[in-house]
Design an enzyme around this catalytic site. Structure first.
Site, PDB file in Angstrom:
ATOM      1  N   SER A 189       0.788  -1.232   0.000  1.00  0.00           N
ATOM      2  CA  SER A 189       0.000   0.000   0.000  1.00  0.00           C
ATOM      3  C   SER A 189       0.816   1.277   0.000  1.00  0.00           C
ATOM      4  CB  SER A 189      -0.935   0.003   1.195  1.00  0.00           C
ATOM      5  OG  SER A 189      -0.193   0.193   2.375  1.00  0.00           O
ATOM      6  N   HIS A 217      -5.466  -4.363  -0.578  1.00  0.00           N
ATOM      7  CA  HIS A 217      -5.437  -3.201  -1.484  1.00  0.00           C
ATOM      8  C   HIS A 217      -5.760  -3.558  -2.922  1.00  0.00           C
ATOM      9  CE1 HIS A 217      -4.207  -0.258   1.461  1.00  0.00           C
ATOM     10  NE2 HIS A 217      -3.525  -1.251   2.012  1.00  0.00           N
ATOM     11  N   LYS A 248     -11.979  -1.096   2.558  1.00  0.00           N
ATOM     12  CA  LYS A 248     -11.307  -0.227   1.586  1.00  0.00           C
ATOM     13  C   LYS A 248     -12.187  -0.142   0.332  1.00  0.00           C
ATOM     14  CE  LYS A 248      -7.089  -0.505   4.188  1.00  0.00           C
ATOM     15  NZ  LYS A 248      -5.867  -1.190   4.548  1.00  0.00           N
TER      16      LYS A 248
END
Ligand code: PLP
Length: 405
Positions: A189, A217, A248
């Site tokens: 990330s 991610h 996320k």
């Protein structure tokens, strides 16, 4: 207990003096106007554009997600009312686990209250309960994986980041009879680089190791159905465990693993961090299901996301603002000094209405302090031009190094 305050204060003074004391921006996001938010300060309020959110696709404000969550609250109330074992497993939780198992092509999935807990609990339990297990951990693994491995108290071997030659040397040096697990991420990330998943799986086969991939991610954002980099590369079946987050790109909250039925049942039955905690609110599970289903069927957000990233990189290049090249959606603009990084971030916020949190040590190594830009499908051309204009002006103002073309 006032005497202890001096201890806290001296530790905090050190953070201040190094320019890495964390100051939270107080925001209220405007639903339906992503990425806009109102920021509250001691001097009043300010409208800002958020450029550092992990709500990568804006799904946290998607109509389908919001409606599913409202409906679940109206239907069954706020909290789950218990741990999974004691009255806290609802139909929504079961549906979500089925949805996740399907997303990753695995027999089973298990949800946790966060991605952090899913890494910590799963690696911690595997390491503690499989006699003699050696965990081979990438040097840049996330804190939650490191803590899980530490908690397991098993043997661990740290291999050089994304370096398959080093991994192989370390696998070869280990006891051939010992059970092994290779733990790594797909998209890292902070640098936005991507692991050589296939080569790592090949080594796992050669040395009889299990594989554990953190796709936090990447889920929602890569692969034809948003299953992550492993899906994009046709490798999902080669991974023992795929771990992800609902917080996320899926825009909600919670974490999970997807794996064989036996492995999930094992973690369900032995992991303290799964067993002894209240399960997710049903509304979160319902929102996550809506988000995953939408992104499984819709490539639009993923395509637009990548296009926005290219657009931003192009404008940064046109202004010679140095950014780290990588094959992902994360655009790190390097500053290399904690105090300067914070200073630029403050100026962006106060003078330009641009919110970009400075990323300092220990999240990244010292002297690699950076602004980590995460463009989303909902940032407009005007937003991108405003951001690059602001950086251009600050780079001159702060006499920062330019990228030499
Ligand atoms: C954010 C993050 C996690 C933790 O996920 P949460 O759902 O936010 O707890 C795990 N792994 C990596 C690589 C992350 O960046």
């Amino acid at each position: 207990m006032k005497e202890f305050d001096a201890i806290y204060k001296s530790a905090l003074d050190e953070l201040h003096s190094e320019g890495r004391y964390r100051v939270f921006a107080e925001l209220v996001r405007h639903c339906g106007h992503f990425p806009r938010a109102r920021r509250s300060t001691a001097d009043g309020e300010q409208e800002v554009t958020v450029w550092c959110s992990n709500d990568y696709l804006g799904m946290g404000q998607h109509q389908k997600v919001i409606e599913a969550m409202k409906e679940a609250i109206d239907h069954c109330g706020a909290g789950a009312g218990g741990t999974r074992n004691i009255s806290g497993t609802t139909h929504y939780h079961v549906l979500l686990e089925q949805e996740l198992a399907d997303l990753h092509g695995k027999e089973s999935a298990l949800i946790f209250t966060s991605g952090y807990i899913s890494n910590w609990a799963t690696l911690g339990t595997l390491g503690a309960k499989i006699p003699g297990l050696i965990i081979f951990s990438d040097a840049l693994n996330h804190a939650s994986m490191i803590e899980g491995i530490r908690y397991a108290k098993c043997d661990k071997v740290i291999w050089k980041h994304n370096d398959v030659a080093d991994l192989e040397a370390k696998l070869k040096a280990a006891d051939p009879k010992a059970p092994k697990l290779i733990a790594f991420e797909s998209v890292y990330s902070m640098d936005g680089d991507i692991a050589p998943i296939k080569e790592i799986c090949d080594l796992a086969d050669k040395y009889g190791a299990m594989t554990y991939l953190d796709e936090v991610h990447a889920v929602g954002m890569y692969g034809p159905r948003g299953g992550g980099i492993a899906e994009r590369e046709g490798l999902m079946d080669r991974l023992t465990v795929i771990e992800g987050t609902l917080g996320k790109a899926f825009g909600v909250m919670g974490g999970y693993i997807a794996a064989s039925a036996a492995l999930c049942d094992f973690i369900r039955s032995f992991a303290s961090g799964f067993i002894f905690t209240t399960s997710l609110p049903p509304s979160l599970a319902a929102g996550a299901v809506a988000s995953i289903r939408h992104l499984k069927a819709s490539p639009f957000e993923r395509a637009r996301h990548q296009e926005r990233v290219r657009k931003l990189r192009g404008l940064l290049d046109a202004r010679s603002i140095p950014h780290m090249p990588n094959p992902s959606h994360i655009v790190p603009v390097m500053v290399g000094d904690a105090a300067k990084c914070k200073w630029i971030s403050d100026l962006l916020l106060d003078d330009w209405g641009i919110y970009l949190q400075p990323i300092n040590y220990p999240t990244v190594p010292k002297r690699t302090e950076r602004l980590r830009i995460t463009p989303t499908p909902l940032h407009s051309d005007a937003d991108i031009e405003h951001l690059t204009e602001a950086l251009h002006s600050l780079w001159s103002h702060c006499a920062l190094a330019r990228h030499v073309a």
